[in-house]
Design a protein around this motif. Structure first.
Motif, PDB file in Angstrom:
ATOM      1  N   GLU A   1     -15.254  10.713 -12.589  1.00  0.00           N
ATOM      2  CA  GLU A   1     -15.023  12.030 -11.570  1.00  0.00           C
ATOM      3  C   GLU A   1     -15.849  13.075 -12.044  1.00  0.00           C
ATOM      4  O   GLU A   1     -15.735  13.598 -13.214  1.00  0.00           O
ATOM      5  CB  GLU A   1     -13.632  12.322 -11.478  1.00  0.00           C
ATOM      6  N   ILE A   2     -16.358  13.769 -10.888  1.00  0.00           N
ATOM      7  CA  ILE A   2     -17.350  14.896 -11.369  1.00  0.00           C
ATOM      8  C   ILE A   2     -16.487  16.078 -11.061  1.00  0.00           C
ATOM      9  O   ILE A   2     -15.729  16.302 -10.103  1.00  0.00           O
ATOM     10  CB  ILE A   2     -18.535  14.844 -10.116  1.00  0.00           C
ATOM     11  N   ASP A   3     -16.539  16.922 -12.301  1.00  0.00           N
ATOM     12  CA  ASP A   3     -15.657  18.428 -12.054  1.00  0.00           C
ATOM     13  C   ASP A   3     -16.921  19.387 -11.515  1.00  0.00           C
ATOM     14  O   ASP A   3     -17.698  19.758 -12.314  1.00  0.00           O
ATOM     15  CB  ASP A   3     -15.163  18.833 -13.500  1.00  0.00           C
ATOM     16  N   TRP A   4     -16.879  19.594 -10.266  1.00  0.00           N
ATOM     17  CA  TRP A   4     -17.996  20.395  -9.508  1.00  0.00           C
ATOM     18  C   TRP A   4     -17.889  21.846 -10.105  1.00  0.00           C
ATOM     19  O   TRP A   4     -18.979  22.636  -9.881  1.00  0.00           O
ATOM     20  CB  TRP A   4     -18.015  20.078  -8.150  1.00  0.00           C
ATOM     21  N   GLU A   5     -16.813  22.237 -10.552  1.00  0.00           N
ATOM     22  CA  GLU A   5     -16.629  23.554 -10.934  1.00  0.00           C
ATOM     23  C   GLU A   5     -17.440  24.021 -12.143  1.00  0.00           C
ATOM     24  O   GLU A   5     -17.702  25.132 -12.538  1.00  0.00           O
ATOM     25  CB  GLU A   5     -15.143  23.971 -11.454  1.00  0.00           C
TER      26      GLU A   5
ATOM     27  N   VAL B   1     -20.375  22.148 -12.986  1.00  0.00           N
ATOM     28  CA  VAL B   1     -21.572  21.931 -12.755  1.00  0.00           C
ATOM     29  C   VAL B   1     -22.010  23.056 -12.420  1.00  0.00           C
ATOM     30  O   VAL B   1     -21.851  23.841 -11.091  1.00  0.00           O
ATOM     31  CB  VAL B   1     -21.700  20.706 -11.642  1.00  0.00           C
TER      32      VAL B   1
ATOM     33  N   ALA C   1     -25.951  18.442 -12.269  1.00  0.00           N
ATOM     34  CA  ALA C   1     -25.425  17.651 -11.079  1.00  0.00           C
ATOM     35  C   ALA C   1     -26.239  16.422 -11.123  1.00  0.00           C
ATOM     36  O   ALA C   1     -25.743  15.278 -10.883  1.00  0.00           O
ATOM     37  CB  ALA C   1     -25.985  18.291  -9.825  1.00  0.00           C
TER      38      ALA C   1
ATOM     39  N   GLU D   1     -24.332  14.319 -13.693  1.00  0.00           N
ATOM     40  CA  GLU D   1     -23.285  13.769 -13.334  1.00  0.00           C
ATOM     41  C   GLU D   1     -23.284  12.883 -12.273  1.00  0.00           C
ATOM     42  O   GLU D   1     -22.305  11.918 -12.358  1.00  0.00           O
ATOM     43  CB  GLU D   1     -22.212  15.006 -12.705  1.00  0.00           C
ATOM     44  N   HIS D   2     -24.183  13.030 -11.275  1.00  0.00           N
ATOM     45  CA  HIS D   2     -24.511  11.737 -10.249  1.00  0.00           C
ATOM     46  C   HIS D   2     -24.822  10.637 -11.031  1.00  0.00           C
ATOM     47  O   HIS D   2     -24.231   9.512 -10.542  1.00  0.00           O
ATOM     48  CB  HIS D   2     -25.195  12.552  -9.474  1.00  0.00           C
TER      49      HIS D   2
ATOM     50  N   TYR E   1     -21.730   9.013 -12.292  1.00  0.00           N
ATOM     51  CA  TYR E   1     -21.010   8.484 -11.306  1.00  0.00           C
ATOM     52  C   TYR E   1     -21.480   7.082 -10.728  1.00  0.00           C
ATOM     53  O   TYR E   1     -20.825   6.038 -10.597  1.00  0.00           O
ATOM     54  CB  TYR E   1     -20.879   9.545 -10.352  1.00  0.00           C
TER      55      TYR E   1
END
Length: 123
Positions: A55-59, A61, A67, A70-71, A74
């Protein structure tokens, strides 16, 4: 001579008819001894445990590089999960194929049995 031929033809026909009986022949067989491996299908088994998804914690990044990283993580985790699922599906399909072939062999076995003249069922 003509009467003799007719008499022989009729007597042969009568002898042929009298030799036939109406009693059905009973064929005994032990189906389990015939081909025991054809009468069981393998169980599907337990579903495999999948690796946890990423799970990416976009806050957290804030940059493009983060990004991308993380991608990539994923996608790598999704590939791992898909490999486990695919292997399980191939295994299930193989068992189903074997079971289907076994059922086909059973149908062929039953189709080869003589029919009961009274009921029309296979003996």
């Amino acid at each position: 001579m003509k009467l003799l031929k007719q008499a022989l033809i009729h007597s042969t026909f009568c002898l042929a008819l009298s030799s036939c009986s109406n009693e059905p022949k009973v064929v005994t067989f032990n189906l389990q001894q015939a081909q025991p491996d054809l009468f069981e299908c393998e169980a599907a088994g337990n579903r495999p445990n999948l690796p946890a998804s990423h799970e990416i914690d976009w806050e957290q990044v804030v940059t493009v590089e983060q990004a991308k990283t993380e991608h990539e993580a994923y996608v790598a985790r999704m590939v791992d999960r898909n490999q486990v699922v695919t292997a399980y599906l191939v295994e299930i399909e193989g068992r189903l194929f074997t079971c289907q072939n076994n059922m086909q062999a059973q149908r062929a076995f039953y189709d080869d049995l003589p029919e009961n003249p009274e009921t029309g069922d296979r003996e």
